[in-house]
Scaffold this active site. Sequence first.
Site, PDB file in Angstrom:
ATOM      1  N   ARG A  37      35.603  46.912  18.584  1.00 48.76           N
ATOM      2  CA  ARG A  37      35.572  48.041  19.515  1.00 48.76           C
ATOM      3  C   ARG A  37      35.939  49.370  18.848  1.00 48.76           C
ATOM      4  O   ARG A  37      35.466  50.420  19.256  1.00 48.76           O
ATOM      5  CB  ARG A  37      36.522  47.780  20.675  1.00 48.76           C
ATOM      6  CG  ARG A  37      35.968  46.719  21.626  1.00 48.76           C
ATOM      7  CD  ARG A  37      36.866  46.600  22.810  1.00 48.76           C
ATOM      8  NE  ARG A  37      36.361  45.625  23.751  1.00 48.76           N
ATOM      9  CZ  ARG A  37      36.951  45.348  24.912  1.00 48.76           C
ATOM     10  NH1 ARG A  37      38.060  45.983  25.245  1.00 48.76           N
ATOM     11  NH2 ARG A  37      36.457  44.458  25.724  1.00 48.76           N
ATOM     12  N   ASP A 140      41.273  54.761  37.869  1.00 48.43           N
ATOM     13  CA  ASP A 140      41.305  53.925  36.664  1.00 48.43           C
ATOM     14  C   ASP A 140      41.975  54.745  35.566  1.00 48.43           C
ATOM     15  O   ASP A 140      42.050  55.980  35.668  1.00 48.43           O
ATOM     16  CB  ASP A 140      39.872  53.544  36.235  1.00 48.43           C
ATOM     17  CG  ASP A 140      39.839  52.304  35.357  1.00 48.43           C
ATOM     18  OD1 ASP A 140      39.549  51.207  35.868  1.00 48.43           O
ATOM     19  OD2 ASP A 140      40.120  52.433  34.132  1.00 48.43           O
TER      20      ASP A 140
HETATM   21  C1  SAM Z   1      38.148  44.166  34.601  1.00 50.07           C
HETATM   22  S1  SAM Z   1      38.240  45.764  35.294  1.00 50.07           S
HETATM   23  C2  SAM Z   1      38.413  45.356  37.026  1.00 50.07           C
HETATM   24  C3  SAM Z   1      37.506  46.192  37.902  1.00 50.07           C
HETATM   25  C4  SAM Z   1      37.521  45.836  39.377  1.00 50.07           C
HETATM   26  N1  SAM Z   1      38.821  46.020  39.964  1.00 50.07           N
HETATM   27  C5  SAM Z   1      37.028  44.426  39.605  1.00 50.07           C
HETATM   28  O1  SAM Z   1      37.814  43.555  40.001  1.00 50.07           O
HETATM   29  O2  SAM Z   1      35.832  44.167  39.386  1.00 50.07           O
HETATM   30  C6  SAM Z   1      39.902  46.258  34.857  1.00 50.07           C
HETATM   31  C7  SAM Z   1      40.109  47.775  34.881  1.00 50.07           C
HETATM   32  O3  SAM Z   1      41.501  48.052  34.802  1.00 50.07           O
HETATM   33  C8  SAM Z   1      41.657  49.266  34.106  1.00 50.07           C
HETATM   34  N2  SAM Z   1      43.052  49.398  33.632  1.00 50.07           N
HETATM   35  C9  SAM Z   1      43.659  48.724  32.622  1.00 50.07           C
HETATM   36  N3  SAM Z   1      44.923  49.149  32.473  1.00 50.07           N
HETATM   37  C10 SAM Z   1      45.128  50.101  33.414  1.00 50.07           C
HETATM   38  C11 SAM Z   1      46.231  50.922  33.763  1.00 50.07           C
HETATM   39  N4  SAM Z   1      47.395  50.851  33.100  1.00 50.07           N
HETATM   40  N5  SAM Z   1      46.081  51.800  34.789  1.00 50.07           N
HETATM   41  C12 SAM Z   1      44.904  51.888  35.449  1.00 50.07           C
HETATM   42  N6  SAM Z   1      43.821  51.158  35.173  1.00 50.07           N
HETATM   43  C13 SAM Z   1      43.932  50.262  34.155  1.00 50.07           C
HETATM   44  C14 SAM Z   1      40.626  49.182  32.990  1.00 50.07           C
HETATM   45  O4  SAM Z   1      40.295  50.441  32.476  1.00 50.07           O
HETATM   46  C15 SAM Z   1      39.460  48.485  33.700  1.00 50.07           C
HETATM   47  O5  SAM Z   1      38.496  49.407  34.154  1.00 50.07           O
END
Ligand code: SAM
Length: 272
Positions: A37, A140
């Site tokens: 990445r 996010d």
């Molecule tokens: C796998 S996606 C989940 C998306 C959606 N909630 C779903 O269930 O399909 C996880 C998301 O969490 C976000 N994320 C990770 N750490 C975070 C943080 N500390 N604060 C806010 N968002 C975060 C990532 O950028 C990513 O877009």
Amino acid sequence: MIRPVITDSEFRQFQGFIFDAAGITISPAKKALVAGRLARRVQHCGVNSYGEYFRLLSSGALPGETQMAVDLLTTNETYFFREARHFELLARTARDAQARGKDFAVWSAACSSGEEVYSIAMTLADTLGERHPWTVLGSDISTRVLEQARRGHYPAERARQMPPQLLHRYCLKGIGKQDGTLLVARELRARVQFAQVNLNTALPRLGPFDVVFLRNVMIYFSKETKREVIGRVASMLKPGGLLLIGHSESLHDIGGDLQPVVPSVFRKPGKT
Ligand SMILES: C[S@@+](CC[C@H](N)C(=O)[O-])C[C@H]1O[C@@H](n2cnc3c(N)ncnc32)[C@H](O)[C@@H]1O
């Protein structure tokens, strides 16, 4: 250019970086993934190793590079109407609030590229109609995914789980060069809001919300980080409000006073 190999100590530097920035724990099994990445940034910055890139990143000499690295080290997989039963519950809860003459506010707290937010908005528009007051906030930590979310333009395959009548009503099918894509209807895009929120730090003033979707993000957090995040997020719920987590996640030992309703659904004590 020959791609440099990431050493164990360089990998540990990036593990520390993303833990401090986002609360994300990356296991040693993900070493190759991290290297893959970040490879383009190493190349772009004209350095010869991941260690040099890390030094550059930490020096603050490159504006925007921290956000770029956070964007690359987060996992953003998502799709429309993921875990469909949550949307059935959302519709029932919204109907109930409408019957009591209450407005309705929902937060998608790790919304990635926005599919979850628009799934919520479609469900509310379909259930409550245009006139009843409802709001949806998507947030996010990654600004890259938030830009995609604001555009509302997706590969059509992400909508495989979308009920056909909602697809028909709230999405425009791409034609010509846009074949194989869909655009969320303008009225729906105008009704939702997006903001960058890091769940790993004190939250800005948000809500209060009737329902919070906090799905498929805690899998990346340590137990202590999860406990802190749950505490912050629960404080944004109305009394009686619902917290929804991913079906593979758990609040075992960390849910505070949240009460389990059914698997992956929790209620804040009190009356709505
Ligand atoms: C796998 S996606 C989940 C998306 C959606 N909630 C779903 O269930 O399909 C996880 C998301 O969490 C976000 N994320 C990770 N750490 C975070 C943080 N500390 N604060 C806010 N968002 C975060 C990532 O950028 C990513 O877009």
